[in-house]
Design a protein around this motif. Structure first.
Motif, PDB file in Angstrom:
ATOM      1  N   GLU A  63       0.364   5.399  -1.033  1.00  0.00           N
ATOM      2  CA  GLU A  63       0.521   4.003  -0.646  1.00  0.00           C
ATOM      3  C   GLU A  63       2.008   3.649  -0.533  1.00  0.00           C
ATOM      4  O   GLU A  63       2.851   4.260  -1.168  1.00  0.00           O
ATOM      5  CB  GLU A  63      -0.108   3.054  -1.687  1.00  0.00           C
ATOM      6  CG  GLU A  63      -1.574   3.243  -1.898  1.00  0.00           C
ATOM      7  CD  GLU A  63      -1.871   4.168  -3.059  1.00  0.00           C
ATOM      8  OE1 GLU A  63      -0.958   4.853  -3.539  1.00  0.00           O
ATOM      9  OE2 GLU A  63      -3.032   4.210  -3.475  1.00  0.00           O
ATOM     10  N   GLU A  76      -0.180  -1.696  -3.447  1.00  0.00           N
ATOM     11  CA  GLU A  76      -1.460  -2.401  -3.363  1.00  0.00           C
ATOM     12  C   GLU A  76      -2.588  -1.384  -3.262  1.00  0.00           C
ATOM     13  O   GLU A  76      -2.524  -0.463  -2.460  1.00  0.00           O
ATOM     14  CB  GLU A  76      -1.479  -3.339  -2.163  1.00  0.00           C
ATOM     15  CG  GLU A  76      -0.514  -4.490  -2.298  1.00  0.00           C
ATOM     16  CD  GLU A  76      -0.591  -5.452  -1.131  1.00  0.00           C
ATOM     17  OE1 GLU A  76      -1.285  -5.157  -0.145  1.00  0.00           O
ATOM     18  OE2 GLU A  76       0.059  -6.495  -1.216  1.00  0.00           O
ATOM     19  N   ASN A  77      -3.621  -1.574  -4.086  1.00  0.00           N
ATOM     20  CA  ASN A  77      -4.773  -0.673  -4.017  1.00  0.00           C
ATOM     21  C   ASN A  77      -5.670  -1.079  -2.845  1.00  0.00           C
ATOM     22  O   ASN A  77      -5.336  -1.976  -2.072  1.00  0.00           O
ATOM     23  CB  ASN A  77      -5.531  -0.643  -5.345  1.00  0.00           C
ATOM     24  CG  ASN A  77      -6.110  -1.987  -5.725  1.00  0.00           C
ATOM     25  OD1 ASN A  77      -6.059  -2.938  -4.954  1.00  0.00           O
ATOM     26  ND2 ASN A  77      -6.654  -2.074  -6.915  1.00  0.00           N
ATOM     27  N   LEU A  78      -6.810  -0.428  -2.704  1.00  0.00           N
ATOM     28  CA  LEU A  78      -7.694  -0.710  -1.564  1.00  0.00           C
ATOM     29  C   LEU A  78      -8.239  -2.124  -1.578  1.00  0.00           C
ATOM     30  O   LEU A  78      -8.549  -2.689  -0.532  1.00  0.00           O
ATOM     31  CB  LEU A  78      -8.851   0.304  -1.545  1.00  0.00           C
ATOM     32  CG  LEU A  78      -8.452   1.741  -1.288  1.00  0.00           C
ATOM     33  CD1 LEU A  78      -9.673   2.651  -1.390  1.00  0.00           C
ATOM     34  CD2 LEU A  78      -7.791   1.884   0.061  1.00  0.00           C
ATOM     35  N   ALA A  79      -8.363  -2.725  -2.755  1.00  0.00           N
ATOM     36  CA  ALA A  79      -8.880  -4.100  -2.866  1.00  0.00           C
ATOM     37  C   ALA A  79      -7.793  -5.127  -2.598  1.00  0.00           C
ATOM     38  O   ALA A  79      -8.068  -6.321  -2.579  1.00  0.00           O
ATOM     39  CB  ALA A  79      -9.480  -4.317  -4.234  1.00  0.00           C
ATOM     40  N   GLY A  80      -6.539  -4.692  -2.420  1.00  0.00           N
ATOM     41  CA  GLY A  80      -5.449  -5.621  -2.166  1.00  0.00           C
ATOM     42  C   GLY A  80      -4.772  -6.131  -3.432  1.00  0.00           C
ATOM     43  O   GLY A  80      -3.935  -7.010  -3.357  1.00  0.00           O
ATOM     44  N   LYS A  81      -5.122  -5.564  -4.562  1.00  0.00           N
ATOM     45  CA  LYS A  81      -4.520  -5.998  -5.830  1.00  0.00           C
ATOM     46  C   LYS A  81      -3.230  -5.239  -6.063  1.00  0.00           C
ATOM     47  O   LYS A  81      -3.145  -4.039  -5.792  1.00  0.00           O
ATOM     48  CB  LYS A  81      -5.492  -5.741  -6.980  1.00  0.00           C
ATOM     49  CG  LYS A  81      -4.987  -6.234  -8.299  1.00  0.00           C
ATOM     50  CD  LYS A  81      -5.996  -6.028  -9.403  1.00  0.00           C
ATOM     51  CE  LYS A  81      -5.377  -6.518 -10.703  1.00  0.00           C
ATOM     52  NZ  LYS A  81      -6.226  -6.253 -11.840  1.00  0.00           N
TER      53      LYS A  81
END
Length: 87
Positions: A63, A76-81
């Motif tokens: 990322e 940012e992870n896949l969930a946007g966090k």
């Protein structure tokens, strides 16, 4: 006969007013939708300016890593966090 002409004029004016209001509502909806779209794009652009991208660093799964306004590094992870990196 005179009453029929008056009622005809009133009915025509009412019909013209209804058509004008419908057309105005469509234009207003289009303006609101375009204004919302512009606002959303400005918010995204502001977030990009606020968070600077580090070009030479990648996260654990490849990322992109950013620096926030407090000089903290995160990705940012896949969930946007946001996941902050510890030094």
């Amino acid at each position: 006969m005179k009453n029929m002409i008056i009622w005809g004029v009133v009915a025509g004016a009412a019909a013209a007013t209804i058509v004008a209001l419908i057309l105005k509502k469509d234009e207003t909806d289009e303006l609101l939708n375009s204004a919302k779209g512009i606002g959303n794009r400005l918010i995204r652009y502001g977030n990009r300016l606020k968070d600077n991208l580090l070009n030479n660093a990648k996260g654990p799964n490849g990322e992109d890593i950013y620096i926030d306004m407090y000089d903290r590094q995160f990705y940012e992870n896949l969930a946007g966090k946001r996941i902050y990196l510890t030094d």
